[in-house]
Write a protein that holds these residues in place. Structure first.
Motif, PDB file in Angstrom:
ATOM      1  N   ILE A   7      24.690 -21.580   8.886  1.00 35.65           N
ATOM      2  CA  ILE A   7      23.975 -20.970   7.758  1.00 35.65           C
ATOM      3  C   ILE A   7      23.159 -19.773   8.244  1.00 35.65           C
ATOM      4  O   ILE A   7      23.112 -18.727   7.589  1.00 35.65           O
ATOM      5  CB  ILE A   7      23.061 -22.000   7.063  1.00 35.65           C
ATOM      6  CG1 ILE A   7      23.901 -23.104   6.410  1.00 35.65           C
ATOM      7  CG2 ILE A   7      22.183 -21.319   6.015  1.00 35.65           C
ATOM      8  CD1 ILE A   7      24.874 -22.618   5.362  1.00 35.65           C
ATOM      9  N   GLU A   8      22.519 -19.914   9.399  1.00 33.33           N
ATOM     10  CA  GLU A   8      21.715 -18.808   9.930  1.00 33.33           C
ATOM     11  C   GLU A   8      22.589 -17.594  10.236  1.00 33.33           C
ATOM     12  O   GLU A   8      22.186 -16.445  10.005  1.00 33.33           O
ATOM     13  CB  GLU A   8      20.973 -19.275  11.183  1.00 33.33           C
ATOM     14  CG  GLU A   8      19.808 -20.204  10.874  1.00 33.33           C
ATOM     15  CD  GLU A   8      19.132 -20.724  12.129  1.00 33.33           C
ATOM     16  OE1 GLU A   8      19.652 -20.465  13.237  1.00 33.33           O
ATOM     17  OE2 GLU A   8      18.090 -21.395  11.993  1.00 33.33           O
ATOM     18  N   LYS A   9      23.803 -17.826  10.761  1.00 29.40           N
ATOM     19  CA  LYS A   9      24.716 -16.716  11.032  1.00 29.40           C
ATOM     20  C   LYS A   9      25.136 -16.029   9.743  1.00 29.40           C
ATOM     21  O   LYS A   9      25.249 -14.800   9.682  1.00 29.40           O
ATOM     22  CB  LYS A   9      25.946 -17.232  11.788  1.00 29.40           C
ATOM     23  CG  LYS A   9      25.656 -17.645  13.229  1.00 29.40           C
ATOM     24  CD  LYS A   9      26.899 -18.206  13.903  1.00 29.40           C
ATOM     25  CE  LYS A   9      26.588 -18.668  15.323  1.00 29.40           C
ATOM     26  NZ  LYS A   9      27.771 -19.288  15.967  1.00 29.40           N
ATOM     27  N   CYS A  10      25.352 -16.828   8.704  1.00 28.96           N
ATOM     28  CA  CYS A  10      25.717 -16.244   7.407  1.00 28.96           C
ATOM     29  C   CYS A  10      24.558 -15.460   6.806  1.00 28.96           C
ATOM     30  O   CYS A  10      24.759 -14.415   6.181  1.00 28.96           O
ATOM     31  CB  CYS A  10      26.162 -17.345   6.449  1.00 28.96           C
ATOM     32  SG  CYS A  10      27.773 -18.039   6.875  1.00 28.96           S
ATOM     33  N   ILE A  11      23.354 -15.959   7.007  1.00 29.28           N
ATOM     34  CA  ILE A  11      22.180 -15.233   6.522  1.00 29.28           C
ATOM     35  C   ILE A  11      22.044 -13.901   7.260  1.00 29.28           C
ATOM     36  O   ILE A  11      21.695 -12.874   6.664  1.00 29.28           O
ATOM     37  CB  ILE A  11      20.909 -16.096   6.677  1.00 29.28           C
ATOM     38  CG1 ILE A  11      20.937 -17.228   5.638  1.00 29.28           C
ATOM     39  CG2 ILE A  11      19.650 -15.246   6.506  1.00 29.28           C
ATOM     40  CD1 ILE A  11      19.805 -18.203   5.751  1.00 29.28           C
ATOM     41  N   GLU A  12      22.330 -13.911   8.555  1.00 28.38           N
ATOM     42  CA  GLU A  12      22.320 -12.658   9.316  1.00 28.38           C
ATOM     43  C   GLU A  12      23.327 -11.673   8.741  1.00 28.38           C
ATOM     44  O   GLU A  12      23.050 -10.464   8.637  1.00 28.38           O
ATOM     45  CB  GLU A  12      22.630 -12.942  10.794  1.00 28.38           C
ATOM     46  CG  GLU A  12      21.521 -13.668  11.536  1.00 28.38           C
ATOM     47  CD  GLU A  12      21.914 -14.001  12.959  1.00 28.38           C
ATOM     48  OE1 GLU A  12      23.026 -13.615  13.385  1.00 28.38           O
ATOM     49  OE2 GLU A  12      21.124 -14.668  13.649  1.00 28.38           O
ATOM     50  N   TYR A  13      24.503 -12.188   8.359  1.00 25.06           N
ATOM     51  CA  TYR A  13      25.525 -11.327   7.756  1.00 25.06           C
ATOM     52  C   TYR A  13      25.037 -10.781   6.411  1.00 25.06           C
ATOM     53  O   TYR A  13      25.209  -9.597   6.105  1.00 25.06           O
ATOM     54  CB  TYR A  13      26.819 -12.116   7.563  1.00 25.06           C
ATOM     55  CG  TYR A  13      27.902 -11.341   6.839  1.00 25.06           C
ATOM     56  CD1 TYR A  13      28.690 -10.415   7.512  1.00 25.06           C
ATOM     57  CD2 TYR A  13      28.123 -11.540   5.478  1.00 25.06           C
ATOM     58  CE1 TYR A  13      29.669  -9.693   6.850  1.00 25.06           C
ATOM     59  CE2 TYR A  13      29.109 -10.827   4.803  1.00 25.06           C
ATOM     60  CZ  TYR A  13      29.878  -9.910   5.492  1.00 25.06           C
ATOM     61  OH  TYR A  13      30.845  -9.202   4.828  1.00 25.06           O
ATOM     62  N   ILE A  14      24.421 -11.648   5.620  1.00 28.77           N
ATOM     63  CA  ILE A  14      23.889 -11.224   4.322  1.00 28.77           C
ATOM     64  C   ILE A  14      22.838 -10.138   4.514  1.00 28.77           C
ATOM     65  O   ILE A  14      22.830  -9.102   3.824  1.00 28.77           O
ATOM     66  CB  ILE A  14      23.295 -12.425   3.559  1.00 28.77           C
ATOM     67  CG1 ILE A  14      24.408 -13.383   3.112  1.00 28.77           C
ATOM     68  CG2 ILE A  14      22.488 -11.960   2.338  1.00 28.77           C
ATOM     69  CD1 ILE A  14      23.897 -14.698   2.541  1.00 28.77           C
ATOM     70  N   GLU A  15      21.920 -10.356   5.462  1.00 27.21           N
ATOM     71  CA  GLU A  15      20.848  -9.389   5.706  1.00 27.21           C
ATOM     72  C   GLU A  15      21.407  -8.041   6.157  1.00 27.21           C
ATOM     73  O   GLU A  15      20.914  -6.992   5.762  1.00 27.21           O
ATOM     74  CB  GLU A  15      19.885  -9.932   6.762  1.00 27.21           C
ATOM     75  CG  GLU A  15      19.093 -11.155   6.326  1.00 27.21           C
ATOM     76  CD  GLU A  15      18.156 -10.863   5.175  1.00 27.21           C
ATOM     77  OE1 GLU A  15      17.631  -9.738   5.091  1.00 27.21           O
ATOM     78  OE2 GLU A  15      17.950 -11.771   4.342  1.00 27.21           O
ATOM     79  N   ALA A  16      22.454  -8.094   6.979  1.00 33.29           N
ATOM     80  CA  ALA A  16      23.042  -6.843   7.487  1.00 33.29           C
ATOM     81  C   ALA A  16      23.778  -6.079   6.407  1.00 33.29           C
ATOM     82  O   ALA A  16      23.987  -4.864   6.527  1.00 33.29           O
ATOM     83  CB  ALA A  16      23.985  -7.146   8.646  1.00 33.29           C
ATOM     84  N   ASN A  17      24.173  -6.786   5.339  1.00 35.44           N
ATOM     85  CA  ASN A  17      24.958  -6.154   4.275  1.00 35.44           C
ATOM     86  C   ASN A  17      24.291  -6.299   2.908  1.00 35.44           C
ATOM     87  O   ASN A  17      24.960  -6.263   1.879  1.00 35.44           O
ATOM     88  CB  ASN A  17      26.357  -6.777   4.226  1.00 35.44           C
ATOM     89  CG  ASN A  17      27.132  -6.568   5.502  1.00 35.44           C
ATOM     90  OD1 ASN A  17      27.769  -5.545   5.695  1.00 35.44           O
ATOM     91  ND2 ASN A  17      27.078  -7.552   6.398  1.00 35.44           N
TER      92      ASN A  17
END
Length: 294
Positions: A7-17
């Motif tokens: 989930i944290e990795k996906c949140i990082e992806y969301i934040e980057a995009n």
């Protein structure tokens, strides 16, 4: 399996995009999960749907820009809103006042945090094998991605209790033992589901046309019993509902990472309510999570 890390990795992806358009499927693909399973895990850990999280993050970032003397129309466009009026409506709904009022007040922007669950749940689950069984009951159609999921389920429970559907189930189906099963059935790849609250039956011969029927396959489960809550005088059982929510959060955020198990996506998880959850000083229920060794 470390769901929290995923989930944290996906949140990082969301934040980057965060300023780019993307879909739930795109995010789920990044994690290697189905849309349905990822949406459930995300909601259990974060306490909200994926797109609700995205909307809140966009609005919180927009709030920062508003406090940096950016024009409202520019802020709206920067964060995916087609019009200033649409942005203002969403902003007012989130914060309780318009962007202009927000700027005038100059208060720190609000960002919904996630409560720290560590140390709250202390019981270890039982690992059990359960044979296949049948469930008949009443249900509601909803979508686990959308923001209405929680309110839909809540409204269904209110209706279930208000129309005394529990008594109706027992009168019509006459199950061998007392106990209700709450289970979600996936009906499409886009996370449309049916939530069913029913009882275990030997067969479906007594089921009526307005009931929904599920066959739960044989599976290995991690069984979590919630911590006891006094619901004797709590008619709405709000504390009990919060304990259940906290237990789900604990399962995916804390238990799975070091458990040596992963979630078995080919099976059903379900909640089990029996005589122990009816207005007692030690009210509890059980959550059955299908698992397999990593």
């Amino acid at each position: 399996m470390n769901y929290r890390n995923d989930i944290e990795k996906c949140i990082e992806y969301i934040e980057a995009n965060i300023q780019e358009p993307f879909s739930v499927k795109e995010i789920a693909d990044k994690a290697g999960y189905s849309v349905f399973h990822f949406s459930r895990v995300f909601r259990r850990i974060m306490g909200m749907s994926i797109m609700e999280y995205v909307r809140k993050r966009r609005l919180s970032l927009a709030a920062q820009e508003l406090l940096q003397a950016e024009k409202i129309i520019d802020v709206a466009y920067n964060h995916g809103f087609d019009t200033a009026s649409g942005f203002s409506k969403a902003f007012r709904k989130e914060y309780g006042y318009s962007p202009l009022q927000y700027i005038k007040r100059m208060k720190p922007f609000y960002q919904q945090g996630i409560s720290d669950m560590k140390g709250i749940y202390t019981k270890e689950p039982q690992i059990v094998s359960k044979p296949a069984f049948k469930v008949a009951g009443y249900g509601i159609k909803t979508n686990i991605i959308g923001n209405s999921y929680t309110s839909d389920i809540g409204a269904f429970w209110d209706n279930f209790n208000g129309e005394n559907l529990e008594a109706k189930l027992y009168e019509i189906l006459n199950p061998i033992r007392h106990g209700e099963i709450g289970v979600c059935m996936l009906t499409s790849e886009w996370a449309d589901i049916i939530y069913v609250l029913g009882v275990i039956v030997e067969n479906f011969s007594k089921a009526t046309d307005d009931m929904m029927l599920i066959e739960i396959p044989e599976a290995e489960y991690a069984v979590f019993e919630t911590l006891p809550v006094n619901t004797v005088h709590d008619l709405e059982q709000r504390e009990f509902a919060q304990v259940i929510k906290n237990t789900w959060k604990y399962i995916f955020e804390e238990w799975f990472p070091d458990s040596g198990y992963c979630y078995d996506e080919d099976k059903y998880d379900f909640e089990y309510y029996d005589e122990r959850c009816h207005f007692r000083p030690d009210t509890v229920m059980e959550i059955y999570i299908p698992v397999k060794k990593v």
